[in-house]
Write a protein that holds these residues in place. Sequence first.
Motif, short mmCIF file in Angstrom:
data_model
loop_
_atom_site.label_atom_id
_atom_site.label_comp_id
_atom_site.label_asym_id
_atom_site.label_seq_id
_atom_site.Cartn_x
_atom_site.Cartn_y
_atom_site.Cartn_z
N ALA A 74 -19.85 21.17 -62.75
CA ALA A 74 -18.90 20.27 -63.40
C ALA A 74 -17.45 20.67 -63.15
O ALA A 74 -16.53 19.98 -63.61
CB ALA A 74 -19.17 20.23 -64.90
N GLY A 75 -17.24 21.77 -62.43
CA GLY A 75 -15.89 22.20 -62.10
C GLY A 75 -15.15 22.84 -63.26
O GLY A 75 -13.92 22.82 -63.31
N LEU A 76 -15.90 23.45 -64.19
CA LEU A 76 -15.28 23.97 -65.41
C LEU A 76 -15.04 25.48 -65.37
O LEU A 76 -14.36 26.00 -66.25
CB LEU A 76 -16.17 23.63 -66.61
CG LEU A 76 -16.29 22.14 -66.93
CD1 LEU A 76 -17.40 21.89 -67.93
CD2 LEU A 76 -14.97 21.60 -67.46
N PHE A 77 -15.60 26.16 -64.39
CA PHE A 77 -15.45 27.62 -64.33
C PHE A 77 -14.87 28.05 -62.98
O PHE A 77 -15.60 28.53 -62.11
CB PHE A 77 -16.79 28.32 -64.56
CG PHE A 77 -17.25 28.32 -65.98
CD1 PHE A 77 -16.35 28.26 -67.02
CD2 PHE A 77 -18.59 28.38 -66.28
CE1 PHE A 77 -16.77 28.25 -68.34
CE2 PHE A 77 -19.03 28.38 -67.60
CZ PHE A 77 -18.11 28.31 -68.63
N PRO A 78 -13.57 27.94 -62.80
CA PRO A 78 -12.96 28.38 -61.54
C PRO A 78 -12.64 29.88 -61.57
O PRO A 78 -11.53 30.29 -61.22
CB PRO A 78 -11.68 27.54 -61.48
CG PRO A 78 -11.30 27.36 -62.91
CD PRO A 78 -12.60 27.29 -63.69
N PHE A 79 -13.58 30.70 -62.02
CA PHE A 79 -13.35 32.13 -62.11
C PHE A 79 -14.69 32.86 -62.03
O PHE A 79 -15.75 32.27 -62.26
CB PHE A 79 -12.63 32.51 -63.42
CG PHE A 79 -13.34 32.04 -64.66
CD1 PHE A 79 -14.31 32.83 -65.27
CD2 PHE A 79 -13.04 30.82 -65.24
CE1 PHE A 79 -14.97 32.40 -66.42
CE2 PHE A 79 -13.68 30.38 -66.38
CZ PHE A 79 -14.65 31.17 -66.97
N SER A 80 -14.62 34.14 -61.72
CA SER A 80 -15.82 34.96 -61.65
C SER A 80 -16.19 35.45 -63.04
O SER A 80 -15.32 35.81 -63.84
CB SER A 80 -15.58 36.16 -60.72
OG SER A 80 -16.61 37.12 -60.87
N LEU A 81 -17.49 35.50 -63.31
CA LEU A 81 -17.94 35.99 -64.61
C LEU A 81 -17.72 37.49 -64.76
O LEU A 81 -17.78 38.02 -65.87
CB LEU A 81 -19.43 35.67 -64.80
CG LEU A 81 -19.83 34.20 -64.76
CD1 LEU A 81 -21.29 34.04 -65.14
CD2 LEU A 81 -18.95 33.36 -65.66
N LYS A 82 -17.46 38.17 -63.66
CA LYS A 82 -17.23 39.61 -63.71
C LYS A 82 -15.75 39.97 -63.75
O LYS A 82 -15.40 41.14 -63.72
CB LYS A 82 -17.88 40.28 -62.49
CG LYS A 82 -19.40 40.11 -62.44
CD LYS A 82 -19.99 40.80 -61.22
CE LYS A 82 -21.51 40.64 -61.18
NZ LYS A 82 -22.11 41.30 -60.00
N ALA A 83 -14.89 38.94 -63.84
CA ALA A 83 -13.45 39.17 -63.82
C ALA A 83 -12.93 39.50 -65.21
O ALA A 83 -13.58 39.24 -66.23
CB ALA A 83 -12.74 37.94 -63.28
N ALA A 84 -11.72 40.05 -65.25
CA ALA A 84 -11.10 40.43 -66.52
C ALA A 84 -10.86 39.23 -67.43
O ALA A 84 -10.86 39.36 -68.65
CB ALA A 84 -9.78 41.16 -66.26
#
Length: 342
Positions: A74-84
């Motif tokens: 859906a384009g809702l998570f433009p980040f890594s789950l392991k990021a700060a």
Amino acid sequence: MSPPASLSHSARFENSQPRTDISSTFSDTVKLEVTRLSGAERWNCSTTDPEFAHVVAQEDSQLISLKVQYWIQAGLFPFSLKAAINCIQLCPTCHATYGCFNDPRWVFLPMDLDFFIRYELEHQQRRAQADPPSSRIVPTVKDYRDHLTSKGLVANDAIGELYRGYYLKNFLCGGRLSLDQLRDLTTPKPWHGHPLAAIRQGIAILGSARCYALGRTKIDELTTLRDLYFNDKNLIDAKLFALYHLPPAENKRKRSDEESDHHEKKPKLTTNADNGGTVQDVGNSQDARHLGSQADVSGPVGVQADMYTSTEWVLGPSATGNDAINRFAPVLQSTDVTWLLR
């Protein structure tokens, strides 16, 4: 008013249900960066013994699916789950109550959810006008910070944006905290991470019976965001869409047919003169006799007889042999029930 010192000794296993992630999955570099951005205090209750918690858990089954990574799609998570920006420091108790995906008891949300609603509405219009249609763009950490800065709520050089914690259950110190202490703990405070990570858990709790602790306004805002993000034909399997999403005219005709069938099959009603003229369902005469005899039935100690509704009986105390024959003869004649009665 600060929370009592006993909070720092909250039992790690106060919550018996398993968490959905563990802090050790973050790298040491990420932990150092989170500490640099947020300091050494725990975000919610300012206790010792920190854990670095995933805001969006890596084991979130709705996110990490073998078939569809729904939120990413859906384009809702433009980040890594392991990021700060997906990490928050919590004490063991708060981590457990937040990370218990089946029954969360604490969440934190952006202070101004209306900003995300307006942002999505504007971008939906832009996406619809683009040719070809563009992909979804969600507010970044900077977008939310700039919005709060423009309203004078955070400084221009602020590291984090304002979020507020919400207790779905009063669990700290066994629920003994005063109202002033709870107000202090839920005062909006900065967090450095991505706002959509926090919104994810907020939308998830709409399926929890505890969600009404949030208040009507917050529930309505989260419901609106959920609909804006996911009420999208492109996210629904084509066959399921064809199966359930009938055209308006066809859907209306189907409802009309169902209502007509319901009226045709509705059992006749008759008046039971011996029961003060009350109307009884002929097809449910056994239940009617049971209701009439409830006054003679004694239930468990401390439980009134009228708590026993007719649906709790198959054959009640007033049933006759003919009632049993009439009820079960068709089953006995048409089915081999020997294995059922063993």
